[in-house]
Structures are given as structure tokens and as C-alpha cells.
Design a protein around this motif. Structure first.
Motif, PDB file in Angstrom:
ATOM      1  N   LEU A 289     -26.895  14.124   6.127  1.00  0.00           N
ATOM      2  CA  LEU A 289     -25.894  14.423   5.106  1.00  0.00           C
ATOM      3  C   LEU A 289     -26.555  14.667   3.755  1.00  0.00           C
ATOM      4  O   LEU A 289     -26.081  15.443   2.943  1.00  0.00           O
ATOM      5  CB  LEU A 289     -24.920  13.257   4.972  1.00  0.00           C
ATOM      6  CG  LEU A 289     -23.724  13.242   5.926  1.00  0.00           C
ATOM      7  CD1 LEU A 289     -22.979  11.928   5.819  1.00  0.00           C
ATOM      8  CD2 LEU A 289     -22.786  14.412   5.637  1.00  0.00           C
TER       9      LEU A 289
ATOM     10  N   HIS B 298     -21.023   6.663   1.234  1.00  0.00           N
ATOM     11  CA  HIS B 298     -19.754   6.055   1.646  1.00  0.00           C
ATOM     12  C   HIS B 298     -18.923   7.079   2.430  1.00  0.00           C
ATOM     13  O   HIS B 298     -19.061   8.278   2.231  1.00  0.00           O
ATOM     14  CB  HIS B 298     -18.996   5.602   0.395  1.00  0.00           C
ATOM     15  CG  HIS B 298     -17.756   4.832   0.680  1.00  0.00           C
ATOM     16  ND1 HIS B 298     -16.496   5.370   0.509  1.00  0.00           N
ATOM     17  CD2 HIS B 298     -17.585   3.570   1.134  1.00  0.00           C
ATOM     18  CE1 HIS B 298     -15.596   4.452   0.836  1.00  0.00           C
ATOM     19  NE2 HIS B 298     -16.230   3.348   1.218  1.00  0.00           N
ATOM     20  N   ASN B 299     -18.098   6.566   3.343  1.00  0.00           N
ATOM     21  CA  ASN B 299     -17.262   7.441   4.186  1.00  0.00           C
ATOM     22  C   ASN B 299     -16.468   8.481   3.401  1.00  0.00           C
ATOM     23  O   ASN B 299     -16.214   9.571   3.887  1.00  0.00           O
ATOM     24  CB  ASN B 299     -16.233   6.599   4.957  1.00  0.00           C
ATOM     25  CG  ASN B 299     -16.910   5.750   6.007  1.00  0.00           C
ATOM     26  OD1 ASN B 299     -17.954   6.132   6.529  1.00  0.00           O
ATOM     27  ND2 ASN B 299     -16.333   4.594   6.302  1.00  0.00           N
ATOM     28  N   SER B 300     -16.046   8.075   2.210  1.00  0.00           N
ATOM     29  CA  SER B 300     -15.163   8.952   1.442  1.00  0.00           C
ATOM     30  C   SER B 300     -15.913  10.092   0.761  1.00  0.00           C
ATOM     31  O   SER B 300     -15.291  10.984   0.188  1.00  0.00           O
ATOM     32  CB  SER B 300     -14.440   8.123   0.375  1.00  0.00           C
ATOM     33  OG  SER B 300     -15.382   7.627  -0.554  1.00  0.00           O
TER      34      SER B 300
ATOM     35  N   LYS C 224     -21.811   6.215  -3.628  1.00  0.00           N
ATOM     36  CA  LYS C 224     -20.744   7.107  -4.099  1.00  0.00           C
ATOM     37  C   LYS C 224     -20.869   7.259  -5.606  1.00  0.00           C
ATOM     38  O   LYS C 224     -21.114   6.277  -6.300  1.00  0.00           O
ATOM     39  CB  LYS C 224     -19.381   6.527  -3.747  1.00  0.00           C
ATOM     40  CG  LYS C 224     -18.201   7.437  -4.091  1.00  0.00           C
ATOM     41  CD  LYS C 224     -16.892   6.731  -3.763  1.00  0.00           C
ATOM     42  CE  LYS C 224     -15.677   7.550  -4.154  1.00  0.00           C
ATOM     43  NZ  LYS C 224     -15.306   8.522  -3.115  1.00  0.00           N
TER      44      LYS C 224
ATOM     45  N   ARG D  39     -26.832   6.017  12.951  1.00  0.00           N
ATOM     46  CA  ARG D  39     -26.004   6.028  11.743  1.00  0.00           C
ATOM     47  C   ARG D  39     -26.839   6.459  10.531  1.00  0.00           C
ATOM     48  O   ARG D  39     -26.389   7.232   9.703  1.00  0.00           O
ATOM     49  CB  ARG D  39     -25.438   4.609  11.552  1.00  0.00           C
ATOM     50  CG  ARG D  39     -24.817   4.341  10.231  1.00  0.00           C
ATOM     51  CD  ARG D  39     -23.313   4.062  10.333  1.00  0.00           C
ATOM     52  NE  ARG D  39     -22.717   4.074   8.998  1.00  0.00           N
ATOM     53  CZ  ARG D  39     -22.567   2.981   8.257  1.00  0.00           C
ATOM     54  NH1 ARG D  39     -22.906   1.807   8.735  1.00  0.00           N
ATOM     55  NH2 ARG D  39     -22.048   3.069   7.040  1.00  0.00           N
TER      56      ARG D  39
ATOM     57  N   SER E 122     -22.335  14.618  -0.603  1.00  0.00           N
ATOM     58  CA  SER E 122     -23.442  13.840  -0.027  1.00  0.00           C
ATOM     59  C   SER E 122     -24.817  14.369  -0.447  1.00  0.00           C
ATOM     60  O   SER E 122     -25.725  13.594  -0.731  1.00  0.00           O
ATOM     61  CB  SER E 122     -23.322  13.811   1.489  1.00  0.00           C
ATOM     62  OG  SER E 122     -23.317  15.129   2.001  1.00  0.00           O
TER      63      SER E 122
ATOM     64  N   TYR F 279     -15.316  -0.845  -4.700  1.00  0.00           N
ATOM     65  CA  TYR F 279     -14.772   0.506  -4.870  1.00  0.00           C
ATOM     66  C   TYR F 279     -13.654   0.557  -5.908  1.00  0.00           C
ATOM     67  O   TYR F 279     -13.490   1.557  -6.604  1.00  0.00           O
ATOM     68  CB  TYR F 279     -14.412   1.126  -3.517  1.00  0.00           C
ATOM     69  CG  TYR F 279     -15.685   1.665  -2.893  1.00  0.00           C
ATOM     70  CD1 TYR F 279     -16.209   2.878  -3.294  1.00  0.00           C
ATOM     71  CD2 TYR F 279     -16.435   0.875  -2.020  1.00  0.00           C
ATOM     72  CE1 TYR F 279     -17.426   3.344  -2.812  1.00  0.00           C
ATOM     73  CE2 TYR F 279     -17.657   1.318  -1.531  1.00  0.00           C
ATOM     74  CZ  TYR F 279     -18.144   2.562  -1.938  1.00  0.00           C
ATOM     75  OH  TYR F 279     -19.360   3.006  -1.483  1.00  0.00           O
TER      76      TYR F 279
ATOM     77  N   GLU G  27     -23.400  -0.288  -3.811  1.00  0.00           N
ATOM     78  CA  GLU G  27     -23.134  -1.299  -2.790  1.00  0.00           C
ATOM     79  C   GLU G  27     -24.241  -2.356  -2.852  1.00  0.00           C
ATOM     80  O   GLU G  27     -24.578  -2.792  -3.946  1.00  0.00           O
ATOM     81  CB  GLU G  27     -22.986  -0.639  -1.415  1.00  0.00           C
ATOM     82  CG  GLU G  27     -21.808   0.337  -1.396  1.00  0.00           C
ATOM     83  CD  GLU G  27     -21.479   0.844   0.000  1.00  0.00           C
ATOM     84  OE1 GLU G  27     -22.175   0.509   0.973  1.00  0.00           O
ATOM     85  OE2 GLU G  27     -20.501   1.614   0.118  1.00  0.00           O
TER      86      GLU G  27
ATOM     87  N   GLU H 262     -27.876  10.113  10.746  1.00  0.00           N
ATOM     88  CA  GLU H 262     -26.704  10.879  10.345  1.00  0.00           C
ATOM     89  C   GLU H 262     -26.623  10.966   8.812  1.00  0.00           C
ATOM     90  O   GLU H 262     -26.438  12.032   8.241  1.00  0.00           O
ATOM     91  CB  GLU H 262     -25.462  10.151  10.899  1.00  0.00           C
ATOM     92  CG  GLU H 262     -24.359  11.017  11.422  1.00  0.00           C
ATOM     93  CD  GLU H 262     -24.853  12.265  12.132  1.00  0.00           C
ATOM     94  OE1 GLU H 262     -24.440  13.339  11.687  1.00  0.00           O
ATOM     95  OE2 GLU H 262     -25.654  12.177  13.111  1.00  0.00           O
ATOM     96  N   ALA H 263     -26.792   9.803   8.185  1.00  0.00           N
ATOM     97  CA  ALA H 263     -26.692   9.722   6.727  1.00  0.00           C
ATOM     98  C   ALA H 263     -27.782  10.550   6.054  1.00  0.00           C
ATOM     99  O   ALA H 263     -27.532  11.240   5.068  1.00  0.00           O
ATOM    100  CB  ALA H 263     -26.790   8.271   6.285  1.00  0.00           C
TER     101      ALA H 263
END
Length: 418
Positions: A20, A111-113, A334, A13, A325, A297, A358, A16-17
RNA sequence: GGAGGGAUGGCUGAGUGGUUGAAAGCGGUCGCCUCGAAAGCGACUAUGUCGGAAACGGCAUCGGGGGUUCGAAUCCUCCUCCCUCCGCCA
């Protein structure tokens, strides 16, 4: 700082980040290697310590019972355990430092968004508010207007301090002061932030707490005694609650603060060399929130709106951009940038950056809260945003309110302050 | 800058080498009592980490680092911060 458990249990994870963010992922596997040997050593040490603790306990009892000889004999064995422990601890220490360094230099996970992308070109425009002013002449850049009116003196500032400094004079100084007042009043009265006036010289722990150190030392001014000039009031204000355990009913905590900000701008040679856009010292009003993780958020949305309100009241045209990202700051999960219209450049320029970190800063700075009496402490979520960068606001006013004769209009909302 | 005093759990505060993760009080949670509540009574109530499904257990943590010792909240040492007095100073 990322959760070390996440790093152990789900390194994919994080890899991956990092991708990005177009960052090198080598440190992840390096971390895994060092960490596994660290853990092995730790369990060995714990076991030995357990043995020694047991032995010491018995020596205590033996001594109480006057069994000196037996106690002596046991002490010899215990001493050997101690030596072994010391040896293993030494071995562990190096790894520990490296793990810490890696951990402190890993950025937050987007963040996912957050839209994937490599640089500002991939940022997403969310909304555009207001209209650009119409001129029947060619609009001048703010520094020309300001210099001509005797409000901005870059030349003498260069003499006094160097490049990227300015001296505000007369109406310039007054406008700067009015803007600070206006922003603080609005945030404290209408948006219910508690106004604070923080130190701008902070210690190293504070810089680590919000994420400026250890990675971005080059961007900062360091003073003697290991003290640092803040690049933003975010540092001083977020660290107000460093190493604290907050009560759930205290949240959300909302602060607004004006402070001068100091940035070395290393590596920005040739960028915005003229004018107020990029200075080594500038004023900024900052908004900082400490919130329940579940609401962070929503809080980011409202914080962004709070900052926007300033531009709306000043009648300045702007847009809100969601950072992709690759453009995201180190500590942020974010970020929305607010960009104001600069007529002389025919483009939008950043005037505020609103981020949800966060638990990234909270973990570094040890800012926790207890949900209710029975629950364990959890990290809060921290957010902040400029509300707004004062120098850039002043520049935007000069440009957007300029008139053909080289003067400019003071926005209506500020007139009572003059 | 000089001289002293201090830092212990959510808070106050005891504890100067041994089964002390730490008395007591406050606060909090649960239970008893009550029609309900208050009061009273009883039990529980630190964090991190490792192992474990859990129960539970190991280890670490008494401002921070280093040291002495078989064993450190307790002794030594350095550092940070706070308080009192003196000096200097916006």
C-alpha cells in the motif's frame, strides 16, 4: 516500530501494508529467515544456560559442604558449557543486529480507513473552510510583498547562512513573534494543552524514538557529540516521556510547543526555491498527545480541529486532506494535512500535518501506561500535528491580506499584539 | 576542563561473589473484621521473551556495553546520566 509478534504471526498483513505504501517487501521474508534461526539459537542457548545455572548452584552447595574435589570436577564441565554458550551467542549476535535494523526501518501500517493510493494525487479532500479572497489585481507572491516592505531579507540571509534561510526584519520579525504567541496562547488557554519549551538539540535515542533515525539521517542536521537538531518539536516533546510508565489517569497528556525546526531538504532542489515555504530553519508550533489507544482516533479528529481553529481565527481559507496510503509518513497510521490557500499560486499548500502514530512511536520510545492496578503495561498511542507552521502562516497572511498598493492588512485577531 | 559521590522494582531504600528476581517500607489489589467505612490483620503485587489451552516452567533483565569467574546487583573496564566542590562562561 511494528510489533515483532505481528511480523512473525501475520507477515501477510505487513506485506500488504508495505505494498500500500509502494515499498519493497523483500525485508519481510528476509526477516522471517533470520528470525527463525535466531529463535532456534536462542532456545539452544537458553537450554545450555539452564544447565549451567543448575551446575553452578550445585557447586555452591558443594563448596559450602567443603566437597572441594567434587566442586572442581563440576566446574570443569560447567566451563565447557560456558564456552559453547559463548560460541552460540556470537553466532546469534549478527542476526540480531540485522533483525533490529529491519524492524527499525519498517514503516507503520496504514489504518483501515486510509484511502489506498500512490501519491498526493490520490489524497482525499475532506472539507473546505472559508473562501479565497477576491482581488481586483493580480496577487503577488508573499516574498515579493515581504521584501518590498523590508520584512523579509533572503539575500542577506544567504550571505549569513546560505540558501533557504531568511532574515525577518521589523514588522516581519514582529509578525512572526505575534503568530507564535497567538498560537501558543490559543492552544494552552482554549484547547487545554500544556505549554512546553523543549530543547532543539537532542540525542540519538530521541531521534530513533520518533522514527527520524535510522532511516532518514539525510534529512537531518547532525552536530558533534552525536547530537541532532530537531526537524520538528515532535521529537523533543514526544521523547519527554520516553521509557516511562504512565498512569492511566494521567492520560490524555497534551503538550503544545514552539520550536525552531531544522531540515536539510536533501533532494528538494528546485522545489519552492523562493520564499518562506521551504526553509532549512523555520518556526513551528507543535501539538503532541499521549492517549489511551482506544481513543486515539477521536483524539486525531480533535487535534486536527485544534490546528484548524488557528486558521479560522486568522480568517484564512483552507482545506483538510486525508493522505492516501502512498503519501503517508513513515511513522504514521493516518494523517490529515491542512492546506492553506495561496492566492499567488492559485492553490492550497500544506501548513499542518496531523497524525496518529498509534503505538509505533510508543514502542520505539518505550512509552507505556497501566490501564488499572491489575493490568499489564500497554503502549500508549502518540499523535502530533502542526498548529501551525509559523513561516508558512506568515506567508499566507501576506498573500491573502495583500492590498493593491503592495501593503497588507494585519488580521484582526492579531491586532492586539501590535 | 579538574576532583569526588551516585544510578537497584510503580516509589523510597537494603544488599560487596553462591538456592537473591532481589530485604524492608510506601503505594496498589483481594480477603477477614464492620451496618458501612477508617484502623488493624492476612495474602498477593516487576518486565521482556520462549514453550504451554492453561496451570506452570526455562531464559534474560539491578543505568548501558564489554570482561573476570563454574557462578556477578556485588569484582574489573569503557560509556551515559545525575549530585557535590573547583575552574571557565551566557
Amino acid at each position: 516500530m511494528l510489533d515483532i509478534k505481528l511480523l512473525r504471526n501475520n507477515p501477510e498483513r505487513i506485506t500488504e501494508a508495505l505494498k500500500l505504501r509502494k515499498m519493497d517487501t523483500a525485508s519481510i521474508s528476509k526477516f522471517a529467515d533470520i528470525d527463525s534461526s535466531w529463535r532456534k539459537l536462542t532456545s539452544e542457548i537458553d537450554e545450555l544456560r539452564s544447565k549451567r545455572n543448575e551446575a553452578s548452584k550445585q557447586i555452591g552447595i558443594l563448596k559450602k559442604n567443603k566437597a572441594e574435589a567434587e566442586a572442581q570436577a563440576k566446574a570443569v564441565g560447567s566451563k565447557k558449557l560456558g564456552d559453547k554458550i559463548k560460541e552460540l551467542e556470537e553466532k546469534r549476535r549478527g542476526g540480531e543486529e540485522e533483525l533490529n535494523k529491519i524492524l527499525l526501518e519498517l514503516p507503520n501500517i496504514p489504518h483501515n480507513s486510509v484511502p489506498p493510493g500512490v501519491d498526493s494525487g490520490d489524497n482525499l479532500e475532506i472539507r473546505r473552510v472559508g473562501k479565497p479572497p477576491c482581488f481586483d489585481f493580480t496577487p503577488k507572491p508573499h516574498f515579493e510583498i515581504g521584501e518590498k516592505l523590508g520584512m523579509l531579507d533572503f539575500e542577506r540571509a544567504a550571505k549569513v547562512s546560505g540558501s533557504r534561510f531568511v532574515i525577518l526584519k521589523g514588522l516581519g520579525a514582529k509578525l512572526e513573534r505575534a503568530l507564535i504567541s497567538f498560537m501558543l496562547d490559543l492552544h494552552s488557554k482554549e484547547n487545554s494543552y500544556t505549554e512546553v519549551f523543549p530543547p532543539v538539540l537532542v540525542n540519538q535515542k530521541s531521534m530513533i524514538g520518533t522514527g527520524q533515525l535510522p532511516k532518514f539521517e539525510d534529512d537531518l542536521y547532525k552536530c558533534s557529540d552525536n547530537m541532532w537538531l530537531v526537524p520538528t518539536a515532535e521529537v523533543s516533546v514526544t521523547n519527554i516521556h520516553r521509557d516511562e510508565l504512565l498512569k492511566a489517569d494521567q492520560l490524555p497528556i497534551k503538550y503544545c510547543a514552539h520550536s525552531p525546526c531544522f531540515r536539510r531538504e536533501a533532494g528538494s532542489y528546485g522545489k519552492d526555491v523562493r520564499g518562506l515555504i521551504r526553509q532549512h530553519q523555520f518556526n513551528k508550533v507543535e501539538l503532541v498527545k499521549f492517549v489511551d489507544p482506544e481513543k486515539s482516533y477521536d483524539e486525531l479528529e480533535s487535534l486536527t480541529l485544534d490546528a484548524e481553529k488557528i486558521l479560522q481565527k486568522l480568517g484564512l481559507h483552507y482545506r483538510v486532506v486525508e493522505l492516501c496510503s502512498g503519501d503517508l509518513g513513515f511513522a504514521s497510521a493516518k494523517t490529515y494535512d491542512i492546506e492553506v490557500w495561496f492566492p499567488s499560486q492559485g492553490k492550497f499548500r500544506e501548513i499542518s500535518s496531523c497524525s496518529n502514530f498509534e503505538d509505533f512511536q510508543a514502542r520505539r520510545a518505550g512509552i507505556k501506561f497501566r490501564r488499572d492496578a491489575k493490568s499489564k503495561p500497554e503502549f500508549v498511542h502518540t499523535l502530533n500535528g502542526s498548529g501551525l507552521a509559523v513561516g508558512r502562516t506568515l506567508a499566507a497572511i501576506l498573500e491573502n491580506y495583500q492590498k493593491a498598493d503592495g501593503t497588507f492588512e494585519i488580521p484582526d485577531i492579531l491586532k492586539p499584539l501590535f
